[in-house]
Design a protein around this motif. Structure first.
Motif, PDB file in Angstrom:
ATOM      1  N   ARG A  85       2.093  -1.362  -5.075  1.00 27.46           N
ATOM      2  CA  ARG A  85       2.175  -2.816  -5.206  1.00 27.46           C
ATOM      3  C   ARG A  85       2.028  -3.421  -3.828  1.00 27.46           C
ATOM      4  NH1 ARG A  85       6.761  -4.772  -2.995  1.00 27.46           N
ATOM      5  NH2 ARG A  85       8.699  -3.609  -3.119  1.00 27.46           N
ATOM      6  N   PRO A  86       1.719  -4.726  -3.746  1.00 30.20           N
ATOM      7  CA  PRO A  86       1.686  -5.379  -2.430  1.00 30.20           C
ATOM      8  C   PRO A  86       3.062  -5.275  -1.757  1.00 30.20           C
ATOM      9  CG  PRO A  86       0.677  -6.778  -4.079  1.00 30.20           C
ATOM     10  CD  PRO A  86       1.322  -5.634  -4.813  1.00 30.20           C
ATOM     11  N   ARG A  87       3.066  -5.333  -0.448  1.00 31.12           N
ATOM     12  CA  ARG A  87       4.306  -5.225   0.330  1.00 31.12           C
ATOM     13  C   ARG A  87       4.337  -6.303   1.401  1.00 31.12           C
ATOM     14  NH1 ARG A  87       7.422  -0.885  -1.934  1.00 31.12           N
ATOM     15  NH2 ARG A  87       5.891   0.548  -2.794  1.00 31.12           N
ATOM     16  N   SER A  88       5.535  -6.655   1.803  1.00 33.97           N
ATOM     17  CA  SER A  88       5.681  -7.574   2.929  1.00 33.97           C
ATOM     18  C   SER A  88       5.454  -6.800   4.224  1.00 33.97           C
ATOM     19  CB  SER A  88       7.082  -8.192   2.930  1.00 33.97           C
ATOM     20  OG  SER A  88       8.061  -7.209   3.234  1.00 33.97           O
ATOM     21  N   GLU A  89       5.182  -7.547   5.282  1.00 37.84           N
ATOM     22  CA  GLU A  89       4.995  -6.906   6.589  1.00 37.84           C
ATOM     23  C   GLU A  89       6.247  -6.118   6.968  1.00 37.84           C
ATOM     24  OE1 GLU A  89       4.568  -8.177  11.250  1.00 37.84           O
ATOM     25  OE2 GLU A  89       3.522  -9.418   9.765  1.00 37.84           O
ATOM     26  N   LEU A  95      -3.054   7.085  14.671  1.00 40.75           N
ATOM     27  CA  LEU A  95      -3.401   5.787  14.086  1.00 40.75           C
ATOM     28  C   LEU A  95      -3.980   5.973  12.688  1.00 40.75           C
ATOM     29  CD1 LEU A  95      -3.717   2.736  14.211  1.00 40.75           C
ATOM     30  CD2 LEU A  95      -5.872   3.076  15.443  1.00 40.75           C
ATOM     31  N   GLU A  96      -4.887   6.918  12.538  1.00 40.09           N
ATOM     32  CA  GLU A  96      -5.489   7.175  11.222  1.00 40.09           C
ATOM     33  C   GLU A  96      -4.429   7.626  10.223  1.00 40.09           C
ATOM     34  OE1 GLU A  96      -8.127   6.929   8.333  1.00 40.09           O
ATOM     35  OE2 GLU A  96      -8.471   6.235  10.380  1.00 40.09           O
ATOM     36  N   ALA A  97      -3.526   8.497  10.665  1.00 36.28           N
ATOM     37  CA  ALA A  97      -2.439   8.959   9.776  1.00 36.28           C
ATOM     38  C   ALA A  97      -1.549   7.788   9.382  1.00 36.28           C
ATOM     39  CB  ALA A  97      -1.626  10.052  10.472  1.00 36.28           C
ATOM     40  N   GLY A  98      -1.260   6.906  10.340  1.00 36.32           N
ATOM     41  CA  GLY A  98      -0.445   5.721  10.044  1.00 36.32           C
ATOM     42  C   GLY A  98      -1.120   4.808   9.041  1.00 36.32           C
ATOM     43  N   LYS A  99      -2.416   4.589   9.202  1.00 37.22           N
ATOM     44  CA  LYS A  99      -3.160   3.748   8.246  1.00 37.22           C
ATOM     45  C   LYS A  99      -3.149   4.374   6.857  1.00 37.22           C
ATOM     46  CE  LYS A  99      -6.948   3.194  10.773  1.00 37.22           C
ATOM     47  NZ  LYS A  99      -8.237   2.723  11.300  1.00 37.22           N
ATOM     48  N   GLN A 100      -3.395   5.670   6.787  1.00 39.14           N
ATOM     49  CA  GLN A 100      -3.402   6.351   5.488  1.00 39.14           C
ATOM     50  C   GLN A 100      -2.030   6.273   4.818  1.00 39.14           C
ATOM     51  OE1 GLN A 100      -6.118   7.254   3.855  1.00 39.14           O
ATOM     52  NE2 GLN A 100      -7.192   6.450   5.658  1.00 39.14           N
ATOM     53  N   SER A 101      -0.987   6.428   5.599  1.00 41.87           N
ATOM     54  CA  SER A 101       0.373   6.326   5.073  1.00 41.87           C
ATOM     55  C   SER A 101       0.623   4.915   4.525  1.00 41.87           C
ATOM     56  CB  SER A 101       1.383   6.654   6.172  1.00 41.87           C
ATOM     57  OG  SER A 101       2.693   6.574   5.683  1.00 41.87           O
ATOM     58  N   ALA A 102       0.194   3.910   5.272  1.00 38.05           N
ATOM     59  CA  ALA A 102       0.361   2.519   4.828  1.00 38.05           C
ATOM     60  C   ALA A 102      -0.448   2.250   3.567  1.00 38.05           C
ATOM     61  CB  ALA A 102      -0.050   1.561   5.944  1.00 38.05           C
ATOM     62  N   PHE A 103      -1.675   2.770   3.502  1.00 41.14           N
ATOM     63  CA  PHE A 103      -2.494   2.590   2.301  1.00 41.14           C
ATOM     64  C   PHE A 103      -1.810   3.203   1.074  1.00 41.14           C
ATOM     65  CE2 PHE A 103      -6.507   2.480   5.128  1.00 41.14           C
ATOM     66  CZ  PHE A 103      -6.447   1.100   5.233  1.00 41.14           C
ATOM     67  N   ARG A 104      -1.236   4.387   1.247  1.00 39.79           N
ATOM     68  CA  ARG A 104      -0.527   5.022   0.120  1.00 39.79           C
ATOM     69  C   ARG A 104       0.674   4.165  -0.305  1.00 39.79           C
ATOM     70  NH1 ARG A 104      -1.802   9.494   3.088  1.00 39.79           N
ATOM     71  NH2 ARG A 104       0.270   9.624   4.050  1.00 39.79           N
ATOM     72  N   CYS A 128      -1.965  -7.264   4.304  1.00 38.97           N
ATOM     73  CA  CYS A 128      -0.630  -7.557   4.831  1.00 38.97           C
ATOM     74  C   CYS A 128      -0.575  -9.052   5.119  1.00 38.97           C
ATOM     75  CB  CYS A 128      -0.378  -6.727   6.097  1.00 38.97           C
ATOM     76  SG  CYS A 128       1.253  -7.023   6.818  1.00 38.97           S
ATOM     77  N   ASP A 129      -0.025  -9.802   4.175  1.00 38.23           N
ATOM     78  CA  ASP A 129       0.066 -11.253   4.293  1.00 38.23           C
ATOM     79  C   ASP A 129       1.323 -11.692   3.554  1.00 38.23           C
ATOM     80  OD1 ASP A 129      -0.108 -14.036   3.675  1.00 38.23           O
ATOM     81  OD2 ASP A 129      -2.262 -13.969   4.024  1.00 38.23           O
ATOM     82  N   ASP A 130       2.325 -12.122   4.308  1.00 37.12           N
ATOM     83  CA  ASP A 130       3.601 -12.469   3.686  1.00 37.12           C
ATOM     84  C   ASP A 130       3.497 -13.657   2.734  1.00 37.12           C
ATOM     85  OD1 ASP A 130       4.899 -10.341   4.809  1.00 37.12           O
ATOM     86  OD2 ASP A 130       5.982 -11.501   6.316  1.00 37.12           O
TER      87      ASP A 130
END
Length: 164
Positions: free
Chosen positions: A20-24, A6-15, A54-56
């Motif tokens: 720039r902002p991203r869609s879900e 979970l932590e690795a997934g969050k860090q990957s998403a943060f990177r 994360c907000d479309d």
């Protein structure tokens, strides 16, 4: 192990979000491509949503503002781009309803007018019309914007000749 994943997934998403902002949908696709488990991806999305990362709706507004400022496009072209990013049609319709189409076309044209204002009228009209049509603007909008721009160019040219 789940906490570490979970932590690795969050860090990957943060990177991924650092650029720039991203869609879900983009975030999900990115994490899926990195082979995170569906449960991890879901938990990451929940956390990003809590953090307002994360907000479309926000993403769609951001995308339209960026396009308006740097690469103006027609509502049709923007709608296509947003659909490609996984944005729901209702969000797209709402965000684009706020758009002033003629102002967008004028904004796009202003970015090119310096290149073509020295041309003869027919060539100017042809180039500017093709440019705006290529950005998805309807014929009626293109016609009005090009006519107004040419009138302004002709007026400025007449004024500069009087000054000489």
């Amino acid at each position: 192990q789940d906490e570490a994943a979970l932590e690795a997934g969050k860090q990957s998403a943060f990177r991924f979000l650092a650029h720039r902002p991203r869609s879900e949908w983009e975030i999900r696709r990115n994490l899926t491509g990195k082979e995170y488990a569906p449960a991890i991806i879901e938990a990451v999305i929940v956390r990003l949503t809590e953090l307002k990362l994360c907000d479309d709706w926000d993403f769609a507004r951001y995308w339209v503002r960026q396009r308006e400022q740097f690469k103006p496009r027609s509502p049709m072209a923007l709608s296509y781009e947003l659909r490609q990013k996984g944005i729901d049609g209702a969000i797209i319709d709402e965000v684009l309803s706020e758009l002033d189409v003629e102002a967008s076309a004028r904004n796009a044209a202003e970015k090119r007018i310096g290149r073509w204002q020295h041309l003869e009228e027919e060539e100017f009209r042809h180039k500017m019309s093709r440019y705006l049509a290529g950005r998805g603007f309807r014929y009626s909008v293109v016609r009005d914007v090009v006519r107004d721009l040419w009138e302004r160019i002709a007026e400025e040219h007449a004024d500069s000749e009087q000054d000489e």
